[in-house]
Design a protein around this motif. Structure first.
Motif, mmCIF file in Angstrom:
data_model
loop_
_atom_site.group_PDB
_atom_site.id
_atom_site.type_symbol
_atom_site.label_atom_id
_atom_site.label_comp_id
_atom_site.label_asym_id
_atom_site.label_seq_id
_atom_site.Cartn_x
_atom_site.Cartn_y
_atom_site.Cartn_z
ATOM 1 N N ALA A 20 31.625 51.059 35.956
ATOM 2 C CA ALA A 20 32.039 49.862 36.694
ATOM 3 C C ALA A 20 32.073 50.190 38.178
ATOM 4 O O ALA A 20 32.542 51.258 38.566
ATOM 5 N N ILE A 21 31.563 49.281 38.982
ATOM 6 C CA ILE A 21 31.570 49.454 40.428
ATOM 7 C C ILE A 21 32.419 48.324 40.993
ATOM 8 O O ILE A 21 32.037 47.157 40.939
ATOM 9 N N VAL A 22 33.594 48.678 41.481
ATOM 10 C CA VAL A 22 34.522 47.679 42.016
ATOM 11 C C VAL A 22 34.544 47.829 43.534
ATOM 12 O O VAL A 22 34.733 48.927 44.048
ATOM 13 N N TYR A 23 34.314 46.730 44.234
ATOM 14 C CA TYR A 23 34.093 46.814 45.671
ATOM 15 C C TYR A 23 34.554 45.544 46.381
ATOM 16 O O TYR A 23 34.645 44.478 45.783
ATOM 17 N N HIS A 24 34.811 45.697 47.671
ATOM 18 C CA HIS A 24 34.981 44.538 48.548
ATOM 19 C C HIS A 24 33.877 44.613 49.599
ATOM 20 O O HIS A 24 33.556 45.691 50.088
ATOM 21 N N GLU B 103 37.595 39.563 41.786
ATOM 22 C CA GLU B 103 37.484 39.271 40.360
ATOM 23 C C GLU B 103 38.134 40.338 39.482
ATOM 24 O O GLU B 103 38.147 40.214 38.257
ATOM 25 N N ALA B 104 38.655 41.390 40.099
ATOM 26 C CA ALA B 104 39.129 42.547 39.330
ATOM 27 C C ALA B 104 40.224 42.192 38.327
ATOM 28 O O ALA B 104 40.188 42.641 37.175
ATOM 29 N N GLU B 105 41.187 41.400 38.750
ATOM 30 C CA GLU B 105 42.281 41.077 37.833
ATOM 31 C C GLU B 105 41.770 40.287 36.632
ATOM 32 O O GLU B 105 42.141 40.566 35.490
ATOM 33 N N ALA B 106 40.887 39.330 36.866
ATOM 34 C CA ALA B 106 40.337 38.530 35.765
ATOM 35 C C ALA B 106 39.430 39.365 34.862
ATOM 36 O O ALA B 106 39.252 39.039 33.690
ATOM 37 N N GLU C 166 39.874 42.709 34.276
ATOM 38 C CA GLU C 166 40.558 43.989 34.102
ATOM 39 C C GLU C 166 40.144 44.692 32.815
ATOM 40 O O GLU C 166 40.090 45.916 32.768
ATOM 41 N N ALA C 167 39.814 43.956 31.766
ATOM 42 C CA ALA C 167 39.384 44.575 30.509
ATOM 43 C C ALA C 167 38.111 45.391 30.703
ATOM 44 O O ALA C 167 37.948 46.452 30.091
ATOM 45 N N GLU C 168 37.218 44.927 31.573
ATOM 46 C CA GLU C 168 35.993 45.672 31.862
ATOM 47 C C GLU C 168 36.310 46.990 32.546
ATOM 48 O O GLU C 168 35.699 48.019 32.244
ATOM 49 N N LEU C 169 37.256 46.947 33.479
ATOM 50 C CA LEU C 169 37.646 48.176 34.172
ATOM 51 C C LEU C 169 38.336 49.137 33.213
ATOM 52 O O LEU C 169 38.081 50.340 33.239
ATOM 53 N N ASP C 170 39.195 48.609 32.363
ATOM 54 C CA ASP C 170 39.893 49.460 31.397
ATOM 55 C C ASP C 170 38.929 50.109 30.414
ATOM 56 O O ASP C 170 39.152 51.237 29.968
ATOM 57 N N ALA C 171 37.860 49.409 30.064
ATOM 58 C CA ALA C 171 36.903 49.922 29.083
ATOM 59 C C ALA C 171 35.867 50.859 29.689
ATOM 60 O O ALA C 171 35.200 51.596 28.962
ATOM 61 N N ALA D 274 42.572 46.972 49.865
ATOM 62 C CA ALA D 274 43.965 47.440 49.780
ATOM 63 C C ALA D 274 44.768 46.570 48.815
ATOM 64 O O ALA D 274 45.621 47.082 48.072
ATOM 65 N N LYS D 275 44.496 45.270 48.810
ATOM 66 C CA LYS D 275 45.183 44.379 47.866
ATOM 67 C C LYS D 275 44.834 44.761 46.426
ATOM 68 O O LYS D 275 45.707 44.823 45.559
ATOM 69 N N PHE D 276 43.553 45.039 46.184
ATOM 70 C CA PHE D 276 43.133 45.525 44.861
ATOM 71 C C PHE D 276 43.830 46.839 44.529
ATOM 72 O O PHE D 276 44.349 47.027 43.430
ATOM 73 N N LYS D 277 43.838 47.752 45.488
ATOM 74 C CA LYS D 277 44.469 49.063 45.295
ATOM 75 C C LYS D 277 45.919 48.892 44.873
ATOM 76 O O LYS D 277 46.385 49.541 43.925
ATOM 77 N N ASP D 278 46.631 47.996 45.546
ATOM 78 C CA ASP D 278 48.028 47.746 45.200
ATOM 79 C C ASP D 278 48.145 47.124 43.805
ATOM 80 O O ASP D 278 49.066 47.438 43.058
ATOM 81 N N TRP D 279 47.213 46.246 43.451
ATOM 82 C CA TRP D 279 47.211 45.637 42.116
ATOM 83 C C TRP D 279 47.095 46.700 41.023
ATOM 84 O O TRP D 279 47.672 46.563 39.950
ATOM 85 N N THR D 280 46.387 47.788 41.309
ATOM 86 C CA THR D 280 46.188 48.826 40.286
ATOM 87 C C THR D 280 47.466 49.585 39.948
ATOM 88 O O THR D 280 47.465 50.390 39.014
ATOM 89 N N SER D 281 48.554 49.326 40.652
ATOM 90 C CA SER D 281 49.788 50.072 40.364
ATOM 91 C C SER D 281 50.250 49.868 38.920
ATOM 92 O O SER D 281 50.814 50.773 38.307
#
Length: 195
Positions: A5-9, A41-44, A46-51, A71-78
């Motif tokens: 998975a490639i997660v980016y802004h 789109e990361a939160e929606a 999230e199952a893809e990132l987890d897998a 940074a907002k995404f980074k904080d969401w990953t907590s």
């Protein structure tokens, strides 16, 4: 199947173009599937990132660090950090800025630190630096001389045509390296589970 998975802004399209090059490099490896996940789109998704077996993080370098959106995404990953959801996944990173230096190393360190906090295993670029001697050129692979990840340069007054061909080849090399490592990592995990 092994998944990267490639997660980016991307604020102006440059970072998205490098993300696509990372994906293209990963797709060169048989048995590996890639997925591009904008941070919005990361939160929606999230199952893809987890897998995923590996997550590659990408952010432009703004004012010496990751963008506010990243940074907002980074904080969401907590919440992922608290659950150790990404423990032992592979990780890598890339950044883009207009300046050759532009404090990109600081952004890569922020991506590396994020991965380490999650207990991930970092995959560096694995390339010798280019464009660092009298016979070198801006067409060299890894022309910015990075080691931890891709540190791409894109002209601020241009769209994606302002990104050098070397940056795309370097990003593809990172994608391929991560995919090969993820495939090996995934196969070893399957063998361990079967034992």
């Amino acid at each position: 199947m092994t998944t990267v998975a490639i997660v980016y802004h991307s604020g102006y399209g440059h970072t998205q173009a490098i993300a696509q090059a990372v994906a293209a490099g990963a797709q060169e490896v048989p048995g590996v599937k890639t997925t591009l996940v904008p941070t919005s789109e990361a939160e929606a998704r999230e199952a893809e990132l987890d897998a995923a077996d590996a997550i590659v993080f990408g952010s432009p370098t703004y004012m010496g660090g990751v963008s506010a959106d990243f940074a907002k995404f980074k904080d969401w990953t907590s919440k992922k950090w608290m659950a150790r959801s990404w423990q032992d996944k592979l990780a890598a990173g890339f950044t883009v800025s207009a300046s050759w230096g532009g404090d990109k190393q600081n952004t890569i360190y922020q991506l590396l630190t994020l991965a380490q906090q999650h207990g991930m295993v970092w995959v560096g670029l694995g390339l010798a630096p280019g464009n660092n001697h009298s016979k070198g050129s801006t067409d060299d692979l890894n022309r910015t001389g990075a080691s931890l990840g891709v540190m791409a340069q894109a002209n601020a007054d241009q769209g994606n045509e302002g990104i050098g061909a070397s940056e795309f080849r370097t990003a593809q090399a990172l994608g391929k390296r991560v995919a090969e490592a993820a495939l090996r990592w995934h196969e070893k995990a399957l063998v361990a589970q079967a034992a």
